[in-house]
Design a protein around this motif. Structure first.
Motif, PDB file in Angstrom:
ATOM      1  N   LYS A 246       5.248   7.204  -0.499  1.00 46.34           N
ATOM      2  CA  LYS A 246       5.122   6.879   0.912  1.00 46.34           C
ATOM      3  C   LYS A 246       4.506   5.491   1.011  1.00 46.34           C
ATOM      4  O   LYS A 246       3.423   5.241   0.478  1.00 46.34           O
ATOM      5  CB  LYS A 246       4.236   7.889   1.650  1.00 46.34           C
ATOM      6  CG  LYS A 246       3.985   7.533   3.128  1.00 46.34           C
ATOM      7  CD  LYS A 246       3.080   8.575   3.779  1.00 46.34           C
ATOM      8  CE  LYS A 246       2.701   8.188   5.205  1.00 46.34           C
ATOM      9  NZ  LYS A 246       3.838   8.206   6.116  1.00 46.34           N
TER      10      LYS A 246
ATOM     11  N   TYR B  91       7.692  10.072   3.518  1.00 48.69           N
ATOM     12  CA  TYR B  91       7.763  10.312   2.077  1.00 48.69           C
ATOM     13  C   TYR B  91       9.228  10.332   1.643  1.00 48.69           C
ATOM     14  O   TYR B  91      10.113  10.779   2.370  1.00 48.69           O
ATOM     15  CB  TYR B  91       7.112  11.652   1.722  1.00 48.69           C
ATOM     16  CG  TYR B  91       5.606  11.593   1.693  1.00 48.69           C
ATOM     17  CD1 TYR B  91       4.937  11.144   0.568  1.00 48.69           C
ATOM     18  CD2 TYR B  91       4.863  11.984   2.802  1.00 48.69           C
ATOM     19  CE1 TYR B  91       3.556  11.086   0.534  1.00 48.69           C
ATOM     20  CE2 TYR B  91       3.474  11.931   2.775  1.00 48.69           C
ATOM     21  CZ  TYR B  91       2.828  11.481   1.639  1.00 48.69           C
ATOM     22  OH  TYR B  91       1.456  11.424   1.611  1.00 48.69           O
TER      23      TYR B  91
ATOM     24  N   LEU C  74       2.700   2.822   3.205  1.00 51.65           N
ATOM     25  CA  LEU C  74       1.879   2.839   4.415  1.00 51.65           C
ATOM     26  C   LEU C  74       2.144   1.607   5.270  1.00 51.65           C
ATOM     27  O   LEU C  74       2.490   0.542   4.760  1.00 51.65           O
ATOM     28  CB  LEU C  74       0.400   2.903   4.019  1.00 51.65           C
ATOM     29  CG  LEU C  74      -0.014   4.154   3.233  1.00 51.65           C
ATOM     30  CD1 LEU C  74      -1.483   4.079   2.876  1.00 51.65           C
ATOM     31  CD2 LEU C  74       0.283   5.414   4.000  1.00 51.65           C
ATOM     32  N   PRO C  75       2.013   1.735   6.610  1.00 47.33           N
ATOM     33  CA  PRO C  75       1.462   2.918   7.282  1.00 47.33           C
ATOM     34  C   PRO C  75       2.498   3.906   7.804  1.00 47.33           C
ATOM     35  O   PRO C  75       2.165   5.057   8.053  1.00 47.33           O
ATOM     36  CB  PRO C  75       0.730   2.290   8.474  1.00 47.33           C
ATOM     37  CG  PRO C  75       1.550   1.077   8.804  1.00 47.33           C
ATOM     38  CD  PRO C  75       2.065   0.560   7.488  1.00 47.33           C
ATOM     39  N   ASN C  76       3.767   3.506   8.000  1.00 47.66           N
ATOM     40  CA  ASN C  76       4.642   4.321   8.837  1.00 47.66           C
ATOM     41  C   ASN C  76       5.870   4.910   8.157  1.00 47.66           C
ATOM     42  O   ASN C  76       6.618   5.638   8.799  1.00 47.66           O
ATOM     43  CB  ASN C  76       5.106   3.499  10.051  1.00 47.66           C
ATOM     44  CG  ASN C  76       3.945   3.096  10.944  1.00 47.66           C
ATOM     45  OD1 ASN C  76       3.053   3.899  11.183  1.00 47.66           O
ATOM     46  ND2 ASN C  76       3.960   1.854  11.401  1.00 47.66           N
TER      47      ASN C  76
ATOM     48  N   THR D 274       0.841  -1.184   0.000  1.00 46.50           N
ATOM     49  CA  THR D 274       0.000   0.000   0.000  1.00 46.50           C
ATOM     50  C   THR D 274       0.881   1.241   0.000  1.00 46.50           C
ATOM     51  O   THR D 274       1.840   1.333   0.763  1.00 46.50           O
ATOM     52  CB  THR D 274      -0.910   0.003   1.231  1.00 46.50           C
ATOM     53  OG1 THR D 274      -1.666  -1.205   1.246  1.00 46.50           O
ATOM     54  CG2 THR D 274      -1.862   1.185   1.182  1.00 46.50           C
ATOM     55  N   ARG D 275       0.534   2.193  -0.867  1.00 45.97           N
ATOM     56  CA  ARG D 275       1.409   3.357  -1.034  1.00 45.97           C
ATOM     57  C   ARG D 275       0.592   4.607  -1.308  1.00 45.97           C
ATOM     58  O   ARG D 275      -0.559   4.541  -1.719  1.00 45.97           O
ATOM     59  CB  ARG D 275       2.374   3.126  -2.199  1.00 45.97           C
ATOM     60  CG  ARG D 275       1.681   3.042  -3.545  1.00 45.97           C
ATOM     61  CD  ARG D 275       2.663   2.890  -4.689  1.00 45.97           C
ATOM     62  NE  ARG D 275       3.248   1.576  -4.741  1.00 45.97           N
ATOM     63  CZ  ARG D 275       2.696   0.533  -5.354  1.00 45.97           C
ATOM     64  NH1 ARG D 275       1.514   0.665  -5.922  1.00 45.97           N
ATOM     65  NH2 ARG D 275       3.289  -0.630  -5.395  1.00 45.97           N
ATOM     66  N   ILE D 276       1.235   5.755  -1.082  1.00 49.72           N
ATOM     67  CA  ILE D 276       0.758   7.041  -1.572  1.00 49.72           C
ATOM     68  C   ILE D 276       1.816   7.564  -2.526  1.00 49.72           C
ATOM     69  O   ILE D 276       3.017   7.503  -2.237  1.00 49.72           O
ATOM     70  CB  ILE D 276       0.549   8.045  -0.426  1.00 49.72           C
ATOM     71  CG1 ILE D 276      -0.561   7.559   0.518  1.00 49.72           C
ATOM     72  CG2 ILE D 276       0.204   9.421  -0.977  1.00 49.72           C
ATOM     73  CD1 ILE D 276      -0.697   8.414   1.758  1.00 49.72           C
TER      74      ILE D 276
END
Length: 199
Positions: free
Chosen positions: A16, A23, A18-20, A2-4
């Motif tokens: 980024k 960036y 996720l979760p921690n 999972t990423r941004i």
């Protein structure tokens, strides 16, 4: 994972996980500004200047050959990993997962800024002067859908019971069947992007 992913001018790309994780600058980063990005599960697409196309999968990301050097403005990713991109001069690019890049005829030369694929396989391309072009699932037949607003359309999205679009000068449009209607927005500023977060 999972990423941004955040993208922008000058090839900026921030990731980024996720979760921690914080960036961080993605490497390699794009050459040129990125105008739009779309994700669907593990698959993602970013598009931008000079035919820039970047594709994500569960294995990582990399550049795709768009077969064009025009600026690309709109991205869409289908459930099966097929990606769509639209851009200047009526450009529509389609690439199935693991397949060859296709330049699809749209029967228009206006600049296109948004793209969406319907459940039946038809593709909507939206852009300057309120243009909406519908490409049949055969990827050959094209139909111009009439819109009541001549302003530039910059984004399109599903709202739970259909499609809506936003654009220049506060334009908001809603699609009922194959008919578009104007929605009063209460603003005259350009609306560049929109999304639906309903229940």
């Amino acid at each position: 994972s999972t990423r941004i992913v955040a993208v922008g001018g000058g090839g900026a790309m921030q990731n980024k996980m996720l979760p921690n994780q914080p960036y961080f600058d993605a490497s390699p980063k794009p050459e040129g500004a990125v105008h739009d990005m779309a994700f669907n599960g593990d698959f993602g697409l970013a598009v931008g200047d000079d035919g820039l196309m970047i594709f994500w999968s569960s294995e990582g990301y990399g550049a795709l050959d768009a077969g064009t050097d025009v600026d690309l403005h709109g991205a869409y990713v289908n459930d099966d990993g097929t990606v769509l991109a639209v851009g200047d001069n009526g450009t529509l690019i389609r690439r199935p997962l693991g397949g060859a890049t296709q330049n699809i005829e749209t029967s228009t030369d206006v600049d296109l800024y948004a793209v969406h694929q319907l459940d039946d396989g038809q593709i909507l391309c939206l852009g300057a002067s309120g243009t909406v072009i519908r490409i049949a699932s055969d990827l050959v037949t094209t139909v111009a859908e009439n819109t009541p607003d001549p302003r530039k359309i910059l984004d399109v999205f599903e709202n739970g019971d259909g499609l809506m679009a936003v654009g220049a000068g506060g334009a908001i449009l809603k699609r009922n069947g194959e008919v578009w209607e104007s929605i009063v927005s209460g603003t005259t500023v350009d609306l560049f992007a929109a999304s639906y977060g309903g229940g």
